[in-house]
Scaffold this motif. Sequence first.
Motif, PDB file in Angstrom:
ATOM      1  N   SER A 137      44.389  17.976 -20.621  1.00 59.77           N
ATOM      2  CA  SER A 137      44.587  17.631 -19.212  1.00 59.77           C
ATOM      3  C   SER A 137      44.967  16.163 -19.150  1.00 59.77           C
ATOM      4  O   SER A 137      44.828  15.423 -20.124  1.00 59.77           O
ATOM      5  N   THR A 138      45.465  15.748 -18.004  1.00 65.39           N
ATOM      6  CA  THR A 138      45.615  14.307 -17.772  1.00 65.39           C
ATOM      7  C   THR A 138      44.244  13.774 -17.370  1.00 65.39           C
ATOM      8  O   THR A 138      43.469  14.461 -16.716  1.00 65.39           O
ATOM      9  N   TRP A 139      43.969  12.545 -17.750  1.00 66.59           N
ATOM     10  CA  TRP A 139      42.602  12.045 -17.527  1.00 66.59           C
ATOM     11  C   TRP A 139      42.550  10.643 -16.926  1.00 66.59           C
ATOM     12  O   TRP A 139      41.465  10.154 -16.622  1.00 66.59           O
ATOM     13  N   THR A 140      43.704  10.023 -16.744  1.00 66.29           N
ATOM     14  CA  THR A 140      43.704   8.730 -16.061  1.00 66.29           C
ATOM     15  C   THR A 140      44.860   8.679 -15.077  1.00 66.29           C
ATOM     16  O   THR A 140      46.017   8.917 -15.449  1.00 66.29           O
ATOM     17  N   TYR A 141      44.535   8.417 -13.821  1.00 71.08           N
ATOM     18  CA  TYR A 141      45.512   8.345 -12.738  1.00 71.08           C
ATOM     19  C   TYR A 141      44.781   7.949 -11.456  1.00 71.08           C
ATOM     20  O   TYR A 141      43.554   8.080 -11.365  1.00 71.08           O
ATOM     21  N   PRO A 142      45.508   7.455 -10.448  1.00 67.17           N
ATOM     22  CA  PRO A 142      44.865   7.200  -9.155  1.00 67.17           C
ATOM     23  C   PRO A 142      44.542   8.522  -8.474  1.00 67.17           C
ATOM     24  O   PRO A 142      45.401   9.400  -8.364  1.00 67.17           O
ATOM     25  N   VAL A 143      43.309   8.704  -8.036  1.00 62.17           N
ATOM     26  CA  VAL A 143      42.898   9.950  -7.387  1.00 62.17           C
ATOM     27  C   VAL A 143      43.669  10.111  -6.081  1.00 62.17           C
ATOM     28  O   VAL A 143      43.698   9.208  -5.232  1.00 62.17           O
ATOM     29  N   TYR A 144      44.300  11.284  -5.929  1.00 61.17           N
ATOM     30  CA  TYR A 144      45.125  11.548  -4.746  1.00 61.17           C
ATOM     31  C   TYR A 144      44.309  11.424  -3.467  1.00 61.17           C
ATOM     32  O   TYR A 144      43.210  11.961  -3.347  1.00 61.17           O
ATOM     33  N   GLY A 145      44.878  10.676  -2.523  1.00 62.67           N
ATOM     34  CA  GLY A 145      44.260  10.551  -1.209  1.00 62.67           C
ATOM     35  C   GLY A 145      43.136   9.551  -1.130  1.00 62.67           C
ATOM     36  O   GLY A 145      42.533   9.376  -0.062  1.00 62.67           O
ATOM     37  N   VAL A 146      42.845   8.854  -2.251  1.00 68.31           N
ATOM     38  CA  VAL A 146      41.694   7.940  -2.276  1.00 68.31           C
ATOM     39  C   VAL A 146      42.071   6.576  -2.848  1.00 68.31           C
ATOM     40  O   VAL A 146      41.867   5.544  -2.207  1.00 68.31           O
ATOM     41  N   ASP A 147      42.600   6.551  -4.066  1.00 69.02           N
ATOM     42  CA  ASP A 147      42.756   5.304  -4.806  1.00 69.02           C
ATOM     43  C   ASP A 147      44.021   4.532  -4.418  1.00 69.02           C
ATOM     44  O   ASP A 147      45.046   5.122  -4.077  1.00 69.02           O
ATOM     45  N   ALA A 148      43.910   3.198  -4.532  1.00 68.64           N
ATOM     46  CA  ALA A 148      45.072   2.333  -4.366  1.00 68.64           C
ATOM     47  C   ALA A 148      46.059   2.593  -5.498  1.00 68.64           C
ATOM     48  O   ALA A 148      45.705   3.130  -6.559  1.00 68.64           O
ATOM     49  N   LEU A 149      47.316   2.234  -5.286  1.00 64.08           N
ATOM     50  CA  LEU A 149      48.380   2.520  -6.236  1.00 64.08           C
ATOM     51  C   LEU A 149      48.985   1.223  -6.774  1.00 64.08           C
ATOM     52  O   LEU A 149      49.038   0.215  -6.071  1.00 64.08           O
ATOM     53  N   LYS A 150      49.440   1.271  -7.996  1.00 60.32           N
ATOM     54  CA  LYS A 150      50.224   0.186  -8.571  1.00 60.32           C
ATOM     55  C   LYS A 150      51.413   0.827  -9.262  1.00 60.32           C
ATOM     56  O   LYS A 150      51.243   1.639 -10.169  1.00 60.32           O
ATOM     57  N   TYR A 151      52.609   0.488  -8.809  1.00 56.78           N
ATOM     58  CA  TYR A 151      53.815   1.160  -9.269  1.00 56.78           C
ATOM     59  C   TYR A 151      53.906   1.210 -10.787  1.00 56.78           C
ATOM     60  O   TYR A 151      53.979   0.179 -11.438  1.00 56.78           O
ATOM     61  N   GLY A 152      53.911   2.440 -11.340  1.00 57.86           N
ATOM     62  CA  GLY A 152      54.111   2.634 -12.761  1.00 57.86           C
ATOM     63  C   GLY A 152      52.855   2.712 -13.593  1.00 57.86           C
ATOM     64  O   GLY A 152      52.896   3.172 -14.733  1.00 57.86           O
ATOM     65  N   SER A 153      51.701   2.304 -13.053  1.00 55.74           N
ATOM     66  CA  SER A 153      50.474   2.363 -13.843  1.00 55.74           C
ATOM     67  C   SER A 153      49.906   3.773 -13.822  1.00 55.74           C
ATOM     68  O   SER A 153      50.281   4.610 -13.001  1.00 55.74           O
ATOM     69  N   CYS A 154      48.979   4.038 -14.741  1.00 55.81           N
ATOM     70  CA  CYS A 154      48.292   5.336 -14.799  1.00 55.81           C
ATOM     71  C   CYS A 154      46.898   5.252 -14.205  1.00 55.81           C
ATOM     72  O   CYS A 154      46.013   6.054 -14.554  1.00 55.81           O
ATOM     73  N   GLY A 155      46.684   4.301 -13.307  1.00 52.45           N
ATOM     74  CA  GLY A 155      45.409   4.213 -12.612  1.00 52.45           C
ATOM     75  C   GLY A 155      44.251   3.935 -13.545  1.00 52.45           C
ATOM     76  O   GLY A 155      44.356   3.170 -14.510  1.00 52.45           O
ATOM     77  N   THR A 156      43.117   4.579 -13.271  1.00 50.23           N
ATOM     78  CA  THR A 156      41.903   4.409 -14.059  1.00 50.23           C
ATOM     79  C   THR A 156      41.355   5.783 -14.427  1.00 50.23           C
ATOM     80  O   THR A 156      41.699   6.787 -13.793  1.00 50.23           O
ATOM     81  N   PRO A 157      40.485   5.870 -15.442  1.00 49.96           N
ATOM     82  CA  PRO A 157      39.970   7.185 -15.839  1.00 49.96           C
ATOM     83  C   PRO A 157      39.241   7.889 -14.691  1.00 49.96           C
ATOM     84  O   PRO A 157      38.468   7.278 -13.953  1.00 49.96           O
ATOM     85  N   VAL A 158      39.513   9.175 -14.549  1.00 43.62           N
ATOM     86  CA  VAL A 158      38.832   9.981 -13.538  1.00 43.62           C
ATOM     87  C   VAL A 158      37.450  10.345 -14.065  1.00 43.62           C
ATOM     88  O   VAL A 158      37.139  10.132 -15.237  1.00 43.62           O
ATOM     89  N   PRO A 159      36.574  10.892 -13.217  1.00 41.56           N
ATOM     90  CA  PRO A 159      35.207  11.195 -13.674  1.00 41.56           C
ATOM     91  C   PRO A 159      35.186  12.017 -14.957  1.00 41.56           C
ATOM     92  O   PRO A 159      36.026  12.884 -15.184  1.00 41.56           O
ATOM     93  N   GLY A 160      34.199  11.702 -15.805  1.00 41.80           N
ATOM     94  CA  GLY A 160      34.015  12.442 -17.042  1.00 41.80           C
ATOM     95  C   GLY A 160      34.793  11.906 -18.223  1.00 41.80           C
ATOM     96  O   GLY A 160      34.759  12.507 -19.298  1.00 41.80           O
TER      97      GLY A 160
END
Length: 642
Positions: free
Chosen positions: A416-439
């Motif tokens: 699965s993918t495991w790091t990204y901005p959570v849809y509808g919640v997290d701030a975005l930075k163009y091109g980044s993969c956000g931060t690790p999701v829970p777990g």
Amino acid sequence: METITALTSAPLQPLPERWRVPSQAALLAEARAAEHAGGPAGYWDWAGRRFAWMTPYETAMEGGFGDLRCYVGGRMNVAANCIDRYAADAAHGGRRAVIWEGEDGDVRTLTYRELHDAVARCANGLRALGVTRGDVVAIHLPNLPEAFIAIHACARIGAIYTVLFSGFAPDAIRLRLQAARARVIVTADAAMRRGKRVPLLANLRAARAGVPALEHAIVVNRTGDPPAPERGEIAWDRLLADAAPDCPCEPLGADDPAFLIFTSGTESRPKGVVHSTAGFLIGAWANVQWQVGPQPDDVYWCAADVGWLTFPIQAVIGGLAHGMTLFCYEGALDFPDRTRLLTTARRHGVTKILIAPTGLRMLRAAGDEVVGRERPSGLRLITTQGEPLDPETAEWTERVLDVPVVNAYGQTETGSTWTYPVYGVDALKYGSCGTPVPGHACTVVDDEGREVGAGTRGNLVLTAPFPTLARTIWDDPERYRTAYFARFPGRYATSDEAVIDDDGQIWVLGRADDVINIAAHRISTMEIEGAAAAWPGVAEAAVVGVPDRLRGTMPVAFVTLRAGVDADDARRGVAEAVETAIGRYARLGAVYVTASLPKTRAGKVMRRLLREAAETRGVRGDLTGLEDPSALDAVLAAVTTA
């Protein structure tokens, strides 16, 4: 280690109020609380309790990397959780599970009840052919409803399925069938791609001679004009018509193998990565929850090939685990015109789309005005994965389509993918993969395994195991241990390079072998591609390194252009853009203007072909998976006339 600033210096973009999803924020807070209280195992226990268990599990996780056990003692069935519980619900059973459109305009729809009936019949049909629990069934299909049915039929009876890319040549098919020891294969007479028929059955027949273990081939009639059956072949329609519509689900152990998927990696011998029953299901459910945020009226399009693991994660398993309505499309996303993606999405009321970054760059080439005009009115999300997303394309997508862009990262082996901005919640930075999701938890280390500071490139490693992680390599457990856990003991080596910026955002720069040395300077080809793609006239850009007598390695760029852009202007402009953004040491040895780039059906640019073309002015390497041979002709014309 070199400090990266060009990609990471942009500020986080607060999520506009119109894109916020309060219910998603509330659920995320609940999940984070479970993780805070019990660590990763606490979170996965929270997720596991959302499923129907035939035998309840005792503990959510035991062991560590290389010796992981999840949902210990539990028994369940994936088909029961993805299909049966929704088909049996009076309010949900009539909901559309799959909407399918073929490239030629054919449309079919399956409700959850209809899907349940077809899966049960297919499962009984497989049993009639002698398939039992633990046997391997290969699925060699394009994006058809039958792929959903066949996968869940295998899950229902405990057969292990393996999905083979429908674009494979006979030798590639044979190699994987031999490695998997498949007893049965499900295929189609042909697939429709760019207005042509892809001869799936003919390719399989050419491959079968070297696979004595393969006893039966079940053939879907896609074209309406299938060839006469040969020995061991049976028509899909006949198989289902002769089978009963009731098939109890087999209770399976949580860690029993569910499927295997082959990934070539950097070695010549394909690896059959094995994923587990409960771990993959629950991880796929969580992946869709945080990356897509299912809502009751969603129509979700995973615009990937069923042979790419993203499709089972997001659609066949993860999407159905949520009871979603899924759109499935067979064909090229830019055929017969560049806006086929948008016009198709608008026609079927699609609200959320997953697509590879290359697909977005292809769409961008149609022009802002055209894309804006064709935008589906109900579109809420674009999410992307599979290759690095350059900031320029991310910003363009958000601006022109007026949706958030969730950029995710994962691997076949992580399930699965495991790091990204959570849809509808997290701030975005163009091109980044956000931060690790829970777990999930990770860090970046140098070649000796020491953590590096913010802004410094290094090796991306996972520091805690999780249920969707592959459990072994088929028939080769020692290869599993050495490939992923030997280099950095106690951690999982992704073999990708990354940087974590001052905001904690993860930037995956690509495979370690995509990092090139230019006169002792190490730089990712993604960083150069981002600079090249930022030049206004560029539609797509791909950068590879080629040997150079003075500089060691020299980067060269292949670009496609927007309509009306002069090729000579582009060559000068792209070269200047790279030097301005990165420095003279990264200057391009050549800028090749081509009509198109060679890609797989999943939309990934085949950079190894570009590298060979730039080095030798020809290509003799493996063309398996190449979507459109004319793209390679265009590349060779560009390098030979430069």
